[in-house]
Design a protein around this motif. Structure first.
Motif, PDB file in Angstrom:
ATOM      1  N   MET A   1       0.850  -1.180   0.000  1.00 30.15           N
ATOM      2  CA  MET A   1       0.000   0.000   0.000  1.00 30.15           C
ATOM      3  C   MET A   1       0.885   1.228   0.000  1.00 30.15           C
ATOM      4  SD  MET A   1      -2.801   1.287   2.810  1.00 30.15           S
ATOM      5  CE  MET A   1      -1.654   1.467   4.144  1.00 30.15           C
ATOM      6  N   TYR A   2       0.485   2.218  -0.794  1.00 30.49           N
ATOM      7  CA  TYR A   2       1.208   3.479  -0.905  1.00 30.49           C
ATOM      8  C   TYR A   2       0.242   4.634  -0.655  1.00 30.49           C
ATOM      9  CZ  TYR A   2       4.403   0.324  -3.215  1.00 30.49           C
ATOM     10  OH  TYR A   2       5.229  -0.734  -3.503  1.00 30.49           O
ATOM     11  N   VAL A   3       0.777   5.670  -0.011  1.00 30.76           N
ATOM     12  CA  VAL A   3      -0.008   6.860   0.290  1.00 30.76           C
ATOM     13  C   VAL A   3       0.772   8.066  -0.212  1.00 30.76           C
ATOM     14  CG1 VAL A   3      -1.045   8.284   2.100  1.00 30.76           C
ATOM     15  CG2 VAL A   3      -0.977   5.794   2.354  1.00 30.76           C
ATOM     16  N   GLY A   4       0.083   8.954  -0.924  1.00 32.03           N
ATOM     17  CA  GLY A   4       0.683  10.193  -1.371  1.00 32.03           C
ATOM     18  C   GLY A   4      -0.100  11.365  -0.827  1.00 32.03           C
ATOM     19  N   THR A   5       0.612  12.398  -0.423  1.00 31.49           N
ATOM     20  CA  THR A   5      -0.051  13.594   0.092  1.00 31.49           C
ATOM     21  C   THR A   5       0.511  14.839  -0.596  1.00 31.49           C
ATOM     22  OG1 THR A   5       1.491  13.914   1.936  1.00 31.49           O
ATOM     23  CG2 THR A   5      -0.453  12.552   2.357  1.00 31.49           C
ATOM     24  N   LEU A   6      -0.354  15.830  -0.705  1.00 33.32           N
ATOM     25  CA  LEU A   6       0.043  17.150  -1.186  1.00 33.32           C
ATOM     26  C   LEU A   6      -0.488  18.181  -0.206  1.00 33.32           C
ATOM     27  CD1 LEU A   6      -0.845  17.108  -5.010  1.00 33.32           C
ATOM     28  CD2 LEU A   6       1.432  17.029  -4.004  1.00 33.32           C
ATOM     29  N   SER A   7       0.286  19.226  -0.010  1.00 33.55           N
ATOM     30  CA  SER A   7      -0.158  20.370   0.780  1.00 33.55           C
ATOM     31  C   SER A   7       0.106  21.621  -0.054  1.00 33.55           C
ATOM     32  CB  SER A   7       0.614  20.429   2.098  1.00 33.55           C
ATOM     33  OG  SER A   7       0.218  21.542   2.848  1.00 33.55           O
ATOM     34  N   PHE A   8      -0.971  22.329  -0.386  1.00 36.25           N
ATOM     35  CA  PHE A   8      -0.879  23.532  -1.210  1.00 36.25           C
ATOM     36  C   PHE A   8      -0.950  24.774  -0.330  1.00 36.25           C
ATOM     37  CE2 PHE A   8      -3.174  20.411  -3.864  1.00 36.25           C
ATOM     38  CZ  PHE A   8      -2.327  20.355  -4.955  1.00 36.25           C
ATOM     39  N   ASP A   9      -0.048  25.705  -0.540  1.00 37.27           N
ATOM     40  CA  ASP A   9      -0.107  27.022   0.102  1.00 37.27           C
ATOM     41  C   ASP A   9      -0.558  28.003  -0.975  1.00 37.27           C
ATOM     42  OD1 ASP A   9       0.141  29.242   1.720  1.00 37.27           O
ATOM     43  OD2 ASP A   9       2.332  29.227   1.727  1.00 37.27           O
ATOM     44  N   LEU A  10      -1.742  28.591  -0.781  1.00 38.26           N
ATOM     45  CA  LEU A  10      -2.355  29.429  -1.805  1.00 38.26           C
ATOM     46  C   LEU A  10      -2.512  30.866  -1.340  1.00 38.26           C
ATOM     47  CD1 LEU A  10      -5.294  27.037  -2.753  1.00 38.26           C
ATOM     48  CD2 LEU A  10      -3.068  27.221  -3.883  1.00 38.26           C
ATOM     49  N   LEU A  11      -2.303  31.780  -2.271  1.00 45.47           N
ATOM     50  CA  LEU A  11      -2.624  33.190  -2.077  1.00 45.47           C
ATOM     51  C   LEU A  11      -3.850  33.459  -2.929  1.00 45.47           C
ATOM     52  CD1 LEU A  11      -1.904  36.005  -0.946  1.00 45.47           C
ATOM     53  CD2 LEU A  11      -0.532  36.338  -3.015  1.00 45.47           C
ATOM     54  N   LEU A  12      -4.909  33.939  -2.301  1.00 45.91           N
ATOM     55  CA  LEU A  12      -6.165  34.174  -3.003  1.00 45.91           C
ATOM     56  C   LEU A  12      -6.171  35.585  -3.579  1.00 45.91           C
ATOM     57  CD1 LEU A  12      -8.568  32.566  -0.415  1.00 45.91           C
ATOM     58  CD2 LEU A  12      -7.293  31.473  -2.244  1.00 45.91           C
ATOM     59  N   GLY A  13      -6.820  35.733  -4.709  1.00 49.57           N
ATOM     60  CA  GLY A  13      -6.863  37.017  -5.412  1.00 49.57           C
ATOM     61  C   GLY A  13      -7.694  38.060  -4.705  1.00 49.57           C
ATOM     62  N   ASP A  14      -8.701  38.546  -5.361  1.00 44.17           N
ATOM     63  CA  ASP A  14      -9.531  39.647  -4.890  1.00 44.17           C
ATOM     64  C   ASP A  14     -10.551  39.146  -3.862  1.00 44.17           C
ATOM     65  OD1 ASP A  14     -10.454  42.253  -4.751  1.00 44.17           O
ATOM     66  OD2 ASP A  14     -11.907  41.948  -6.372  1.00 44.17           O
ATOM     67  N   VAL A  15     -10.070  38.837  -2.660  1.00 39.20           N
ATOM     68  CA  VAL A  15     -10.905  38.292  -1.586  1.00 39.20           C
ATOM     69  C   VAL A  15     -10.805  39.230  -0.390  1.00 39.20           C
ATOM     70  CG1 VAL A  15     -11.167  36.360   0.007  1.00 39.20           C
ATOM     71  CG2 VAL A  15     -10.632  35.920  -2.375  1.00 39.20           C
ATOM     72  N   HIS A  16     -11.972  39.632   0.149  1.00 36.81           N
ATOM     73  CA  HIS A  16     -11.982  40.604   1.239  1.00 36.81           C
ATOM     74  C   HIS A  16     -12.651  40.105   2.507  1.00 36.81           C
ATOM     75  CE1 HIS A  16     -10.447  43.498  -1.589  1.00 36.81           C
ATOM     76  NE2 HIS A  16     -11.411  43.172  -2.425  1.00 36.81           N
ATOM     77  N   SER A  17     -13.097  38.853   2.507  1.00 39.11           N
ATOM     78  CA  SER A  17     -13.750  38.311   3.694  1.00 39.11           C
ATOM     79  C   SER A  17     -13.598  36.794   3.704  1.00 39.11           C
ATOM     80  CB  SER A  17     -15.238  38.668   3.704  1.00 39.11           C
ATOM     81  OG  SER A  17     -15.920  37.959   2.682  1.00 39.11           O
ATOM     82  N   LEU A  18     -13.877  36.195   4.856  1.00 38.30           N
ATOM     83  CA  LEU A  18     -13.835  34.739   4.959  1.00 38.30           C
ATOM     84  C   LEU A  18     -14.939  34.097   4.122  1.00 38.30           C
ATOM     85  CD1 LEU A  18     -12.996  34.295   8.739  1.00 38.30           C
ATOM     86  CD2 LEU A  18     -11.463  34.051   6.781  1.00 38.30           C
ATOM     87  N   LYS A  19     -16.058  34.787   3.977  1.00 39.00           N
ATOM     88  CA  LYS A  19     -17.150  34.268   3.147  1.00 39.00           C
ATOM     89  C   LYS A  19     -16.712  34.199   1.678  1.00 39.00           C
ATOM     90  CE  LYS A  19     -22.031  34.985   2.116  1.00 39.00           C
ATOM     91  NZ  LYS A  19     -23.209  35.795   2.386  1.00 39.00           N
ATOM     92  N   GLU A  20     -16.042  35.234   1.194  1.00 45.16           N
ATOM     93  CA  GLU A  20     -15.519  35.220  -0.167  1.00 45.16           C
ATOM     94  C   GLU A  20     -14.452  34.143  -0.329  1.00 45.16           C
ATOM     95  OE1 GLU A  20     -14.152  39.075  -1.382  1.00 45.16           O
ATOM     96  OE2 GLU A  20     -16.116  39.990  -1.094  1.00 45.16           O
ATOM     97  N   LYS A  21     -13.635  33.961   0.712  1.00 51.45           N
ATOM     98  CA  LYS A  21     -12.608  32.917   0.678  1.00 51.45           C
ATOM     99  C   LYS A  21     -13.255  31.554   0.470  1.00 51.45           C
ATOM    100  CE  LYS A  21      -9.103  30.701   3.530  1.00 51.45           C
ATOM    101  NZ  LYS A  21      -8.375  30.743   4.792  1.00 51.45           N
ATOM    102  N   ARG A  22     -14.317  31.268   1.218  1.00 50.25           N
ATOM    103  CA  ARG A  22     -15.007  29.982   1.077  1.00 50.25           C
ATOM    104  C   ARG A  22     -15.522  29.782  -0.345  1.00 50.25           C
ATOM    105  NH1 ARG A  22     -17.099  31.464   6.006  1.00 50.25           N
ATOM    106  NH2 ARG A  22     -19.105  32.036   5.096  1.00 50.25           N
ATOM    107  N   SER A  23     -15.967  30.864  -0.970  1.00 51.66           N
ATOM    108  CA  SER A  23     -16.501  30.752  -2.333  1.00 51.66           C
ATOM    109  C   SER A  23     -15.398  30.443  -3.360  1.00 51.66           C
ATOM    110  CB  SER A  23     -17.256  32.018  -2.728  1.00 51.66           C
ATOM    111  OG  SER A  23     -16.371  33.087  -2.950  1.00 51.66           O
TER     112      SER A  23
END
Length: 97
Positions: A1-23
């Motif tokens: 059995m093999y397991v692969g993982t990825l962790s992405f660090d993202l910078l979001l564009g024109d986002v001004h609230s946590l609600k927009e982030k979720r979208s």
């Protein structure tokens, strides 16, 4: 059995609230789940509205399958115009580790 993982660090564009982030983050998570049958979630930076960390994992009996799925997931996230991919951390594990 093999397991692969990825962790992405993202910078979001024109986002001004946590609600927009979720979208922005939810559709990325949903598309990764739907297209590649991986386990994926927002795993960090939940209180920052312009940053996101998304983690995913995939399990298979073959190394080639793991690397193929991880490559496809990374390309999908990198191609999203609403985010800048700052970094990706990839880890591969086997049951012999």
């Amino acid at each position: 059995m093999y397991v692969g993982t990825l962790s992405f660090d993202l910078l979001l564009g024109d986002v001004h609230s946590l609600k927009e982030k979720r979208s922005v983050v939810r559709p990325i998570v949903a598309e990764l789940q739907r297209k590649y049958a991986v386990s994926v979630a927002e795993t960090g930076n939940q209180n920052l509205h312009r940053r996101a960390e998304i983690g995913l994992a995939v399990v298979s009996g073959e190394w080639d399958r793991i690397t193929d799925v991880l490559d496809r997931c990374e390309r999908l996230v990198a191609a999203r115009p609403e985010v800048d991919l700052l970094s990706v951390r990839r880890r591969l594990h086997s049951d012999e580790d």
